[in-house]
Design a protein around this motif. Structure first.
Motif, short mmCIF file in Angstrom:
data_model
loop_
_atom_site.label_atom_id
_atom_site.label_comp_id
_atom_site.label_asym_id
_atom_site.label_seq_id
_atom_site.Cartn_x
_atom_site.Cartn_y
_atom_site.Cartn_z
N ARG A 25 1.01 -1.32 -0.41
CA ARG A 25 0.51 0.22 0.11
C ARG A 25 0.47 1.28 0.20
NH1 ARG A 25 -3.55 -3.38 3.11
NH2 ARG A 25 -2.58 -3.05 5.10
N ALA A 26 1.85 1.19 0.72
CA ALA A 26 2.59 2.32 0.85
C ALA A 26 3.77 2.54 -0.67
CB ALA A 26 3.85 2.49 1.72
N ALA A 27 4.03 1.89 -1.35
CA ALA A 27 4.73 1.59 -2.42
C ALA A 27 3.57 2.10 -3.69
CB ALA A 27 5.15 0.65 -2.86
N ARG A 28 2.62 2.34 -3.63
CA ARG A 28 1.05 2.96 -3.94
C ARG A 28 1.82 4.69 -4.49
NH1 ARG A 28 -2.54 0.64 -6.51
NH2 ARG A 28 -4.28 -0.94 -5.51
N THR A 29 2.46 5.11 -3.15
CA THR A 29 2.75 6.59 -3.46
C THR A 29 4.33 6.73 -3.64
OG1 THR A 29 3.58 6.09 -0.71
CG2 THR A 29 1.40 6.41 -1.38
N ALA A 30 4.92 6.48 -4.47
CA ALA A 30 6.52 5.97 -4.45
C ALA A 30 6.43 7.35 -5.54
CB ALA A 30 6.58 4.79 -4.62
N PRO A 31 7.42 7.71 -6.07
CA PRO A 31 7.24 8.45 -7.24
C PRO A 31 7.10 8.12 -8.45
CG PRO A 31 9.00 9.45 -5.67
CD PRO A 31 8.40 7.72 -4.93
N ALA A 32 6.52 8.83 -9.11
CA ALA A 32 5.95 7.81 -10.38
C ALA A 32 7.51 7.55 -11.80
CB ALA A 32 5.14 8.43 -11.64
N PRO B 264 9.73 8.07 -14.68
CA PRO B 264 9.49 8.87 -16.09
C PRO B 264 9.60 8.06 -17.59
CG PRO B 264 11.29 9.92 -15.11
CD PRO B 264 10.93 8.78 -13.92
N ASP B 265 10.11 6.63 -17.00
CA ASP B 265 10.88 6.29 -18.21
C ASP B 265 11.18 4.24 -17.59
OD1 ASP B 265 11.57 5.01 -20.33
OD2 ASP B 265 13.64 5.36 -20.49
N PRO B 266 10.07 3.87 -17.37
CA PRO B 266 9.74 2.36 -16.83
C PRO B 266 10.92 1.39 -17.14
CG PRO B 266 8.25 3.47 -17.02
CD PRO B 266 8.62 4.16 -18.00
N GLY B 267 11.91 1.02 -16.26
CA GLY B 267 12.92 0.62 -15.92
C GLY B 267 12.17 -1.33 -15.80
N ALA B 268 13.06 -2.08 -15.56
CA ALA B 268 12.78 -3.63 -15.03
C ALA B 268 12.62 -3.16 -13.35
CB ALA B 268 14.35 -4.07 -14.97
N ALA B 269 13.10 -2.65 -13.35
CA ALA B 269 13.37 -2.21 -11.20
C ALA B 269 11.73 -1.73 -11.26
CB ALA B 269 14.82 -1.54 -10.81
N ASP B 270 11.68 -0.66 -12.14
CA ASP B 270 10.20 0.08 -12.32
C ASP B 270 9.07 -0.90 -12.27
OD1 ASP B 270 11.73 2.69 -10.97
OD2 ASP B 270 12.07 2.62 -13.33
N LEU B 271 9.04 -1.85 -13.35
CA LEU B 271 8.37 -2.44 -13.82
C LEU B 271 8.20 -3.88 -12.15
CD1 LEU B 271 8.97 -2.88 -16.78
CD2 LEU B 271 6.90 -1.72 -16.41
N LEU B 272 8.54 -3.93 -11.29
CA LEU B 272 8.93 -5.00 -10.62
C LEU B 272 8.29 -4.43 -9.64
CD1 LEU B 272 12.45 -6.68 -10.68
CD2 LEU B 272 10.09 -8.18 -11.15
N LEU B 273 8.62 -3.02 -9.10
CA LEU B 273 7.98 -2.46 -8.33
C LEU B 273 6.47 -2.60 -8.33
CD1 LEU B 273 7.71 -0.76 -5.60
CD2 LEU B 273 8.53 0.98 -6.95
N ASP B 274 6.10 -1.11 -9.84
CA ASP B 274 4.59 -0.94 -10.02
C ASP B 274 3.71 -3.12 -9.84
OD1 ASP B 274 5.16 0.97 -9.61
OD2 ASP B 274 5.61 1.20 -11.97
N GLY B 275 4.35 -3.78 -10.86
CA GLY B 275 3.96 -4.89 -10.32
C GLY B 275 3.28 -5.68 -9.53
N THR B 276 5.17 -6.00 -8.56
CA THR B 276 5.00 -6.59 -7.33
C THR B 276 3.31 -5.72 -6.33
OG1 THR B 276 6.98 -7.53 -7.52
CG2 THR B 276 5.93 -7.62 -5.07
N ALA B 277 3.49 -4.51 -6.57
CA ALA B 277 2.67 -3.93 -5.42
C ALA B 277 1.22 -4.10 -5.79
CB ALA B 277 3.65 -2.29 -5.75
N ALA B 278 1.31 -4.28 -7.26
CA ALA B 278 -0.18 -4.37 -7.83
C ALA B 278 -0.48 -5.61 -7.28
CB ALA B 278 -0.07 -4.63 -9.61
N ALA B 279 0.24 -6.65 -7.69
CA ALA B 279 -0.27 -8.00 -7.39
C ALA B 279 -0.90 -8.13 -6.08
CB ALA B 279 0.77 -9.26 -7.67
N TYR B 280 -0.16 -7.21 -5.10
CA TYR B 280 -0.64 -7.63 -3.76
C TYR B 280 -1.86 -6.57 -3.08
CZ TYR B 280 3.50 -10.05 -2.18
OH TYR B 280 4.28 -11.02 -2.22
N ASN B 281 -1.39 -6.14 -4.13
CA ASN B 281 -2.80 -4.88 -3.46
C ASN B 281 -4.18 -4.56 -4.60
OD1 ASN B 281 -1.40 -3.09 -1.73
ND2 ASN B 281 -0.53 -1.82 -3.90
N ASP B 282 -3.86 -5.12 -5.85
CA ASP B 282 -5.58 -5.97 -6.28
C ASP B 282 -5.47 -7.13 -6.86
OD1 ASP B 282 -6.28 -2.56 -6.24
OD2 ASP B 282 -4.26 -2.71 -7.99
N GLY B 283 -4.56 -7.68 -5.95
CA GLY B 283 -5.11 -9.19 -6.39
C GLY B 283 -3.66 -9.70 -7.86
N TYR B 284 -3.53 -10.74 -7.96
CA TYR B 284 -2.58 -11.76 -8.26
C TYR B 284 -2.52 -10.74 -9.73
CZ TYR B 284 0.41 -15.57 -10.74
OH TYR B 284 0.98 -16.20 -10.90
#
Length: 918
Positions: free
Chosen positions: A515-522, A524-544
């Motif tokens: 939930r806290a990771a949702r507030t992470a700064p956006a 601008p040009d998502p790389g692998a680390a950004d996608l891992l963060l966004d995808g992992t946070a989404a899986a926990y927040n909104d379902g697998y």
């Protein structure tokens, strides 16, 4: 200054009176070296008990051996690798015998070339290789005196070498008052007090004239069996007093230093000031000592009285008769005299040749804050860090912080010192330095740095439940000053929360972090680390399913555009993500890449996790021999480096093998360890392994109980993928259908969304277990069809086993035998013994026969022999094998000779013929 050489009282022969048992131990050590073995030993006992004399005896007895010596020097405790310089500098002509990474590490450490700061364990392996190379010519005996005063980096490296000695003909003997924690695992020899009879003999041998019996008794009593006390107590007493029986001033073993102080105080003032210079800079360089003496106005001849008194010797190197003389000289001098001595030595030290020694003397000469001195120490820290001397860098920075007048700059230096201490394992010192940093005015990025170090300290120290909240706090602060680092810290917090699992501290549960990771700064040009963060946070927040698009995108071209360091930092999370996505192809590729990079770069902090992840890929692929090799390698690394990682791969290997005694012991040890450290994922893992073990053994109620414990924490659905499978199988066999159905719903929500052959095969197999009618057959066939398209041979064999069991219960014995025989042969070939036995029982019940594997010659190999044989068969050279196992190349060759004998072959080229494939 003229050179003065006079004999110092107390010869080796005298000091060894009453040490027959100790000498016998040392003589056995020398015999072992001559026979080709290696030995390490810690000789310990109180000051003056004769440890140095025993080392001298060892050096004399080691005929036919090369002897190398080093000694700890109190004032050099903060100079990086100072003791290693003493020991190894004469051996550097053998550097070319080492593999390139080790050779480069030593060259950087010794300041012979510039390069990336080497990992301290790589330096340790390089020193082991260097000593082994020297011992090829003749056995090598290394004697390290006054170990308590070695610099920390040298102690760590030499302790590592001592623990990894094998068959190199290298001896490593330390002498110290107490056994250092780094050396606690080594054999030790305690040197105690002399019995009264031997004490009297030693005293009589040391005296030139008669002694009254009452005086002898008093000296023996007050010396308490300490040889140095026996030799020193009579020194201040006249022959008449000795013969006449007049009373002695109280001294005893505890007062030897006071006895030296009295003797020093009787010397002329110029001599005392010269001795103080020697005590302040024990390098003993006569040229430096002469220049410093000139600065202090000490004229020629000042050394004579000290030499006449038997307190010091002035030759090629100025030295004290005993370390306690140095301590007595320095301790008894007033503070202003000590500072003046250090200032004179700083003035006498060439700033181009020895800038760090000069900086240290300047710091010791400074009574209060001084930015100029602090800045010089700061530069020394940078040089130490560049050579891999992180312990020294921390010491320089800590002293620099203490001398820094500006509070903000002091806080920054304290923070940098804390970061260095964390990397060297100085966790208590790091906490103290963080408190110093927190007292100063801190900028937002400095405050975030303090939070980050606290979080890193919590995670590195125990991988426990303190880290996630601390990382979140740091990530929130960094959002304002460094958005990219903030996002990286949020990802670290998610990783730490996965480790903490069910034992997470308040605010550190994986859902809290997501939930806290949702507030992470956006980004601008998502790389692998950004996608891992966004995808992992989404899986926990909104379902697998919600996390799948970003996570698949993160793994699709993983590594593109990343530096080696960035890739290494992300590979564990990437490999784990592939596993949670049921993507065996990417799990295979990413785990192999992680291990490859960790080895290439010498990043030993990364290797245990990389090896564990790869070992599990091999376990599920049915390559238990390969997994065993990686498990043994993991054990070697964790033992060598003290890495705090539970024995995950060893426990998994025991469970797959069906080795109930080994699994039970590892299960208990792992559960206790991870619970104490707050590493909740370890409990889930341990109970999954327990469930797998008992499903293999056919103990379904025990398997169900373990699986229920494994799945009790359901916040992290990705951690359920293996336990859910075991629970469904165990529950279906233990007549607990409701539990199986409930878990199947959770499992199918993931496997259906994933859609890979692995996921669909597992789903179909589980569905078949829950189907009572003929429709089960279609599910079993679908499971086999899907799993045949993966590399996961254990899961495929289990599908054949379950299908065969169903067919036998359906009275289709011929069809059942086909699948049960396939399962039995696959399990037997892979070494999954419990499942093989279960399949064999079912096959015999269906009217078939099983042929258990006949023990082969390779079964007689020890774990390490089998591991070395496998690596050699794979084409690795002896130095490459040695690097992976943290042993020397000569030890590898020693084990290979034993392998050849047991297997009945004569060369490594024949290994492929006698070892099983895979």
């Amino acid at each position: 200054m003229v050179a003065v050489h006079r004999p110092i009282a107390g010869t080796v022969a005298a000091a060894l009176t009453g040490r027959r048992g100790e000498c016998a131990v040392l003589d056995d050590l020398v015999r072992a070296l001559r026979a080709g073995d290696s030995r390490a030993l810690v000789v310990h006992g109180e000051a003056g008990v004769g440890k140095t004399a025993l080392l001298d005896h060892l050096a004399v007895e080691a005929q036919g051996c090369r002897v190398a010596r080093a000694a700890g020097i109190q004032s050099e405790m903060e100079l990086p690798f100072a003791a290693l310089h003493q020991l190894c500098a004469p051996m550097l002509d053998r550097l070319d015998r080492l593999p390139a990474p080790q050779r480069d590490a030593l060259r950087t450490m010794f300041g012979l070339s510039a390069g990336r700061a080497p990992d301290r364990f790589l330096v340790g392996l390089a020193v082991l290789g260097l000593l082994s190379a020297v011992a090829e010519q003749q056995p090598l005996l290394c004697l390290v005196d006054d170990q308590q005063w070695l610099d920390r980096a040298s102690t760590q490296v030499l302790a590592f070498v001592a623990r990894r000695l094998g068959a190199e003909s290298v001896g490593l003997v330390f002498a110290a008052p107490d056994v250092h924690p780094e050396l606690a695992a080594l054999p030790d020899l305690r040197v105690g007090a002399l019995p009264d009879a031997d004490a009297r003999t030693l005293l009589d041998e040391a005296l030139a004239g008669p002694i009254d019996a009452r005086v002898r008794d008093q000296i023996v009593a007050e010396a308490r069996g300490n040889p140095l006390a026996l030799l020193e107590l009579p020194q201040g007493i006249t022959p008449a007093e000795l013969a006449g029986g007049f009373g002695l001033p109280g001294a005893g073993a505890g007062g030897i230093e006071e006895q030296f102080e009295r003797r020093v105080s009787a010397l002329p003032e110029p001599t005392r000031r010269l001795l103080l210079l020697m005590a302040a800079d024990p390098a003993g360089d006569p040229a430096v000592l002469a220049r410093a003496a000139a600065v202090r106005g000490i004229g020629p001849g000042a050394e004579g009285p000290a030499a006449d008194a038997g307190l010091a010797d002035f030759g090629a190197r100025a030295r004290f008769r005993h370390p306690l003389v140095r301590s007595a000289v320095y301790r008894s001098a007033p503070a202003d005299e000590r500072r003046a001595a250090h200032q004179a030595l700083a003035d006498a030290t060439d700033p181009r040749q020895e800038p760090d020694r000069r900086a240290w003397h300047r710091a010791a000469a400074t009574a209060g804050p001084d930015e100029d001195v602090a800045a010089e120490l700061d530069r020394s820290a940078g040089r130490a860090q560049a050579r891999g001397g992180l312990a020294a860098a921390a010491a320089f920075l800590q002293r620099a912080a203490a001398l820094t007048p500006d509070p903000a700059r002091r806080a920054g230096r304290a923070l940098a010192a804390a970061e260095a201490e964390v990397q060297t394992g100085g966790f208590d010192a790091a906490l103290d330095l963080l408190d110093v940093a927190a007292d100063g005015p801190l900028s937002d990025d400095q405050q975030a740095g303090v939070d980050l170090v606290r979080a890193e300290l919590a995670f590195v120290a125990n991988r426990g439940n303190d880290a996630p909240p601390l990382l979140l706090k740091a990530a929130e602060r960094l959002a304002r000053v460094d958005p990219a680092l903030s996002r990286a810290t949020y990802l670290d917090a998610l990783s730490a929360a996965i480790f903490a699992g069910r034992l997470a501290a308040p605010g550190g549960d994986v859902h809290d972090v997501a939930r806290a990771a949702r507030t992470a700064p956006a980004a601008p040009d998502p790389g692998a680390a950004d996608l891992l963060l966004d995808g992992t946070a989404a899986a926990y927040n909104d379902g697998y399913a919600a996390g799948l698009p970003a996570l698949r995108a993160a793994l699709r071209d993983f590594g593109a555009g990343l530096s080696t360091t960035e890739e290494l930092d992300l590979l564990w999370m990437a490999s784990t993500t592939a596993l949670r996505l049921w993507d065996d192809e990417r799990w295979d590729a990413l785990s192999a890449r992680h291990l490859e990079l960790a080895r290439e770069t010498g990043m030993l902090s990364q290797l245990p996790l990389a090896l564990t992840t790869r070992a599990y890929l091999l376990l599920f692929s049915g390559d238990l021999a390969g997994a065993a090799s990686l498990t043994a390698e993991t054990t070697a690394i964790t033992e060598a480096t003290g890495t705090n990682l539970a024995p995950y791969s060893a426990l998994g290997l025991a469970a797959f093998r069906g080795d109930e005694p080994a699994a039970a012991a590892l299960l208990d040890a792992t559960t206790i360890d991870v619970t104490q450290r707050g590493e909740g994922v370890g409990i889930t893992f341990a109970e999954w392994a327990n469930a797998l073990l008992h499903n293999g053994l056919g103990n379904y109620r025990e398997a169900l109980a373990a699986a229920e414990r494994a799945t009790a924490y359901q916040s992290d659905q990705g951690a359920l993928i293996w336990p859910a499978v075991e629970l469904i199988e165990a529950a279906s066999r233990a007549e607990a259908a409701p539990a199986a159905v409930a878990m199947f719903d959770r499992l199918a929500a993931m496997t259906s969304a994933s859609g890979t052959d692995w996921a669909l095969g597992i789903q179909a197999r589980a569905q078949a277990l829950l189907t009572d009618d003929d429709a089960a057959e279609g599910h079993y066939r679908a499971a086999i069809e899907h799993l045949e398209r993966t590399r996961l041979r254990v899961d495929l064999a289990r599908a054949h086993l379950l299908y065969g069991e169903w067919l036998r219960r359906d009275r289709r014995r011929t069809d059942a035998r086909e699948h049960l025989r396939t399962a039995n042969e696959m399990f037997d070939e892979m070494g999954t013994a419990a499942f093989a036995a279960r399949a064999g029982r079912e096959l015999r019940a269906a009217g078939g026969s099983s042929n258990p594997r006949v023990p082969a010659p390779q079964d007689e190999l020890t774990v390490q022999e089998a591991q070395i044989a496998r690596m050699a068969a794979g084409g690795l050279s002896n130095p490459e094998i040695a690097t992976r196992l943290f042993i020397s190349a000569r030890t590898v060759q020693y084990h290979l000779r034993k392998v050849f004998t047991k297997l009945g072959i004569t060369s490594r080229g024949q290994l492929d013929r006698v070892l099983p494939a895979g």
